[in-house]
Design a protein around this motif. Structure first.
Motif, PDB file in Angstrom:
ATOM      1  N   ASP A  64       0.830  -1.209   0.000  1.00 11.77           N
ATOM      2  CA  ASP A  64       0.000   0.000   0.000  1.00 11.77           C
ATOM      3  C   ASP A  64       0.861   1.255   0.000  1.00 11.77           C
ATOM      4  OD1 ASP A  64      -2.268  -1.537  -0.004  1.00 11.77           O
ATOM      5  OD2 ASP A  64      -2.541  -1.474   2.175  1.00 11.77           O
ATOM      6  N   ALA A  65       1.963   1.221   0.718  1.00 15.23           N
ATOM      7  CA  ALA A  65       2.867   2.371   0.752  1.00 15.23           C
ATOM      8  C   ALA A  65       3.481   2.633  -0.620  1.00 15.23           C
ATOM      9  CB  ALA A  65       3.957   2.144   1.794  1.00 15.23           C
ATOM     10  N   SER A  66       3.770   1.569  -1.377  1.00 16.22           N
ATOM     11  CA  SER A  66       4.330   1.751  -2.716  1.00 16.22           C
ATOM     12  C   SER A  66       3.314   2.386  -3.660  1.00 16.22           C
ATOM     13  CB  SER A  66       4.813   0.405  -3.272  1.00 16.22           C
ATOM     14  OG  SER A  66       3.725  -0.495  -3.429  1.00 16.22           O
ATOM     15  N   TYR A  67       2.025   2.048  -3.511  1.00 14.72           N
ATOM     16  CA  TYR A  67       0.990   2.690  -4.325  1.00 14.72           C
ATOM     17  C   TYR A  67       0.825   4.159  -3.949  1.00 14.72           C
ATOM     18  CZ  TYR A  67      -0.639  -1.549  -6.657  1.00 14.72           C
ATOM     19  OH  TYR A  67      -0.730  -2.667  -7.463  1.00 14.72           O
ATOM     20  N   ASP A  68       0.901   4.456  -2.667  1.00 17.50           N
ATOM     21  CA  ASP A  68       0.831   5.858  -2.230  1.00 17.50           C
ATOM     22  C   ASP A  68       2.018   6.652  -2.768  1.00 17.50           C
ATOM     23  OD1 ASP A  68      -1.488   5.265  -0.861  1.00 17.50           O
ATOM     24  OD2 ASP A  68      -0.472   4.964   1.062  1.00 17.50           O
ATOM     25  N   ALA A  69       3.195   6.024  -2.793  1.00 17.66           N
ATOM     26  CA  ALA A  69       4.377   6.699  -3.324  1.00 17.66           C
ATOM     27  C   ALA A  69       4.223   6.969  -4.822  1.00 17.66           C
ATOM     28  CB  ALA A  69       5.621   5.859  -3.058  1.00 17.66           C
ATOM     29  N   LEU A  70       3.611   6.032  -5.551  1.00 12.99           N
ATOM     30  CA  LEU A  70       3.360   6.255  -6.975  1.00 12.99           C
ATOM     31  C   LEU A  70       2.425   7.435  -7.182  1.00 12.99           C
ATOM     32  CD1 LEU A  70       3.562   5.352  -9.962  1.00 12.99           C
ATOM     33  CD2 LEU A  70       1.592   3.867  -9.524  1.00 12.99           C
ATOM     34  N   HIS A  71       1.393   7.535  -6.356  1.00 11.06           N
ATOM     35  CA  HIS A  71       0.463   8.669  -6.450  1.00 11.06           C
ATOM     36  C   HIS A  71       1.199   9.987  -6.248  1.00 11.06           C
ATOM     37  CE1 HIS A  71      -2.423  11.621  -4.853  1.00 11.06           C
ATOM     38  NE2 HIS A  71      -3.309  11.030  -5.652  1.00 11.06           N
ATOM     39  N   ASP A  72       2.056  10.054  -5.250  1.00  8.62           N
ATOM     40  CA  ASP A  72       2.807  11.289  -4.985  1.00  8.62           C
ATOM     41  C   ASP A  72       3.767  11.607  -6.130  1.00  8.62           C
ATOM     42  OD1 ASP A  72       1.482  11.398  -2.571  1.00  8.62           O
ATOM     43  OD2 ASP A  72       3.118  10.502  -1.426  1.00  8.62           O
ATOM     44  N   LEU A  73       4.400  10.576  -6.683  1.00  9.53           N
ATOM     45  CA  LEU A  73       5.334  10.788  -7.789  1.00  9.53           C
ATOM     46  C   LEU A  73       4.629  11.340  -9.017  1.00  9.53           C
ATOM     47  CD1 LEU A  73       8.105  10.403  -9.178  1.00  9.53           C
ATOM     48  CD2 LEU A  73       7.423   8.050  -9.659  1.00  9.53           C
ATOM     49  N   MET A 199      -6.098   0.430 -11.232  1.00 11.10           N
ATOM     50  CA  MET A 199      -5.250  -0.741 -11.407  1.00 11.10           C
ATOM     51  C   MET A 199      -5.828  -1.919 -10.648  1.00 11.10           C
ATOM     52  SD  MET A 199      -1.234   0.361 -11.450  1.00 11.10           S
ATOM     53  CE  MET A 199      -1.315   1.625 -10.202  1.00 11.10           C
ATOM     54  N   ALA A 200      -6.047  -3.015 -11.365  1.00 18.12           N
ATOM     55  CA  ALA A 200      -6.468  -4.260 -10.720  1.00 18.12           C
ATOM     56  C   ALA A 200      -5.229  -4.975 -10.211  1.00 18.12           C
ATOM     57  CB  ALA A 200      -7.228  -5.141 -11.706  1.00 18.12           C
ATOM     58  N   ARG A 201      -5.289  -5.400  -8.940  1.00 17.75           N
ATOM     59  CA  ARG A 201      -4.140  -6.023  -8.291  1.00 17.75           C
ATOM     60  C   ARG A 201      -4.414  -7.511  -8.058  1.00 17.75           C
ATOM     61  NH1 ARG A 201      -3.451  -2.129  -3.145  1.00 17.75           N
ATOM     62  NH2 ARG A 201      -2.171  -3.908  -2.514  1.00 17.75           N
ATOM     63  N   ASN A 202      -3.395  -8.319  -8.263  1.00 16.40           N
ATOM     64  CA  ASN A 202      -3.528  -9.747  -7.996  1.00 16.40           C
ATOM     65  C   ASN A 202      -3.487 -10.057  -6.509  1.00 16.40           C
ATOM     66  OD1 ASN A 202      -3.713 -10.826 -10.687  1.00 16.40           O
ATOM     67  ND2 ASN A 202      -1.571 -10.270 -10.964  1.00 16.40           N
ATOM     68  N   ASP A 203      -2.987  -9.137  -5.713  1.00 15.96           N
ATOM     69  CA  ASP A 203      -2.893  -9.366  -4.271  1.00 15.96           C
ATOM     70  C   ASP A 203      -4.065  -8.765  -3.513  1.00 15.96           C
ATOM     71  OD1 ASP A 203      -2.253  -6.758  -4.778  1.00 15.96           O
ATOM     72  OD2 ASP A 203      -0.577  -6.645  -3.377  1.00 15.96           O
ATOM     73  N   SER A 204      -5.049  -8.244  -4.220  1.00 16.27           N
ATOM     74  CA  SER A 204      -6.199  -7.630  -3.556  1.00 16.27           C
ATOM     75  C   SER A 204      -7.414  -7.733  -4.469  1.00 16.27           C
ATOM     76  CB  SER A 204      -5.912  -6.161  -3.220  1.00 16.27           C
ATOM     77  OG  SER A 204      -7.058  -5.539  -2.657  1.00 16.27           O
ATOM     78  N   VAL A 206      -9.864  -5.658  -4.312  1.00 17.75           N
ATOM     79  CA  VAL A 206     -10.310  -4.287  -4.558  1.00 17.75           C
ATOM     80  C   VAL A 206      -9.264  -3.577  -5.419  1.00 17.75           C
ATOM     81  CG1 VAL A 206     -10.986  -2.107  -3.510  1.00 17.75           C
ATOM     82  CG2 VAL A 206     -11.517  -4.262  -2.354  1.00 17.75           C
ATOM     83  N   PRO A 207      -9.641  -3.043  -6.578  1.00 20.61           N
ATOM     84  CA  PRO A 207      -8.660  -2.338  -7.413  1.00 20.61           C
ATOM     85  C   PRO A 207      -8.228  -1.024  -6.762  1.00 20.61           C
ATOM     86  CG  PRO A 207     -10.865  -2.124  -8.334  1.00 20.61           C
ATOM     87  CD  PRO A 207     -10.975  -3.093  -7.201  1.00 20.61           C
ATOM     88  N   TRP A 208      -7.012  -0.612  -7.100  1.00 21.33           N
ATOM     89  CA  TRP A 208      -6.486   0.661  -6.611  1.00 21.33           C
ATOM     90  C   TRP A 208      -6.916   1.758  -7.561  1.00 21.33           C
ATOM     91  CZ3 TRP A 208      -2.794   4.201  -8.573  1.00 21.33           C
ATOM     92  CH2 TRP A 208      -2.345   5.154  -7.660  1.00 21.33           C
ATOM     93  N   GLU A 209      -7.452   2.825  -7.023  1.00 18.75           N
ATOM     94  CA  GLU A 209      -7.952   3.924  -7.849  1.00 18.75           C
ATOM     95  C   GLU A 209      -7.440   5.248  -7.297  1.00 18.75           C
ATOM     96  OE1 GLU A 209     -12.229   5.925  -9.228  1.00 18.75           O
ATOM     97  OE2 GLU A 209     -12.120   3.812  -8.621  1.00 18.75           O
ATOM     98  N   ALA A 210      -7.025   6.112  -8.204  1.00 20.38           N
ATOM     99  CA  ALA A 210      -6.527   7.435  -7.815  1.00 20.38           C
ATOM    100  C   ALA A 210      -6.922   8.441  -8.888  1.00 20.38           C
ATOM    101  CB  ALA A 210      -5.014   7.417  -7.635  1.00 20.38           C
ATOM    102  N   ILE A 211      -7.290   9.639  -8.451  1.00 19.77           N
ATOM    103  CA  ILE A 211      -7.577  10.752  -9.359  1.00 19.77           C
ATOM    104  C   ILE A 211      -6.555  11.837  -9.072  1.00 19.77           C
ATOM    105  CG2 ILE A 211      -9.240  12.508 -10.027  1.00 19.77           C
ATOM    106  CD1 ILE A 211     -11.461  10.605  -9.315  1.00 19.77           C
ATOM    107  N   ILE A 212      -5.787  12.179 -10.097  1.00 17.17           N
ATOM    108  CA  ILE A 212      -4.695  13.132  -9.952  1.00 17.17           C
ATOM    109  C   ILE A 212      -5.052  14.399 -10.726  1.00 17.17           C
ATOM    110  CG2 ILE A 212      -2.245  13.557 -10.364  1.00 17.17           C
ATOM    111  CD1 ILE A 212      -1.819  10.545 -10.156  1.00 17.17           C
ATOM    112  N   ALA A 213      -4.990  15.520 -10.039  1.00 20.35           N
ATOM    113  CA  ALA A 213      -5.242  16.816 -10.680  1.00 20.35           C
ATOM    114  C   ALA A 213      -3.952  17.320 -11.310  1.00 20.35           C
ATOM    115  CB  ALA A 213      -5.769  17.813  -9.652  1.00 20.35           C
TER     116      ALA A 213
END
Length: 219
Positions: A64-73, A199-204, A206-213
């Protein structure tokens, strides 16, 4: 009638009155050992299950932290893109009915290129790629190539993996002029107001979803 004399009765009385030595029988010892073994096994299983739960929780938190880091990047990179230069484009792609969309932008050295030292501008594409030639695992990463590189082939391309084991990638672009979400972006003059990533994840489940402005929200 046979009568006991005092001399004959005295040893019998002493034997009856004398206490028996205390001790454990073999059956009692075996029962105690069985109880201790059962308790030890129960404690071992309890500790083992807790250790497994902690490890799984720690692994999930790291993912989860790696997905949050991708959002910030992505937020830091896309919010720095110049408007009016066609710096971003996106195409919907599918492989075996699975979304593998791709988004591409132009940038120099910085977070989007994942390096501080690079000359000139680069085309950076966020896309999915197999982890290996014989691997079924799909990873998400950045594919980088110099803008001025006109050579045939991918000799000057570099791949930077970011997230492992991603099943699908879907990207949508919000056009404020039409007030709708588009599945691709080809406008060379303006940038989309929002970019949605699913993004659909094989380890979850629930897909990961983010909206970036793409524009910073004023305070």
């Amino acid at each position: 009638i046979y009568t006991l004399s005092l001399h004959d009765a005295l040893p019998i009385c002493i034997a009856l009155v004398k206490p028996r030595k205390s001790g454990f029988t073999l059956l009692e010892i075996m029962l105690a050992v069985a109880i201790l073994a059962t308790m030890s096994l129960a404690i071992y299983r309890f500790v083992q299950s807790n250790l497994i739960a902690l490890r799984v929780s720690s692994d999930a938190a790291a993912v989860d932290a790696s997905y949050d880091a991708l959002h910030d990047l992505l937020s830091a990179q896309w919010q720095s893109l110049p408007s009016g230069s066609g710096a971003l484009s996106g195409e919907p792609l599918k492989v075996s009915d699975i979304s593998r969309d791709q988004i591409t932008w132009t940038c120099g050295a910085g977070p989007g290129l994942l390096t501080r030292y690079a000359a000139g501008d680069f085309l950076v594409s966020m896309c999915l790629r197999p982890a290996g030639k014989k691997s079924d695992r799909i990873d998400l990463g950045f594919l980088r190539k110099p803008v001025e590189d006109q050579s045939i082939g991918n000799a000057h391309e570099s791949w930077v993996p970011l997230l492992e084991n991603v099943r699908s990638l879907q990207i949508r672009y919000f056009d404020p002029r039409l007030n709708v979400w588009q599945d691709k972006w080809t406008d060379t003059v303006t940038l989309p107001r929002l970019v949605k990533i699913i993004m659909a994840r094989n380890d979850s489940a629930v897909p990961w979803e983010a909206i970036i402005a793409l524009g910073r929200t004023p305070l």
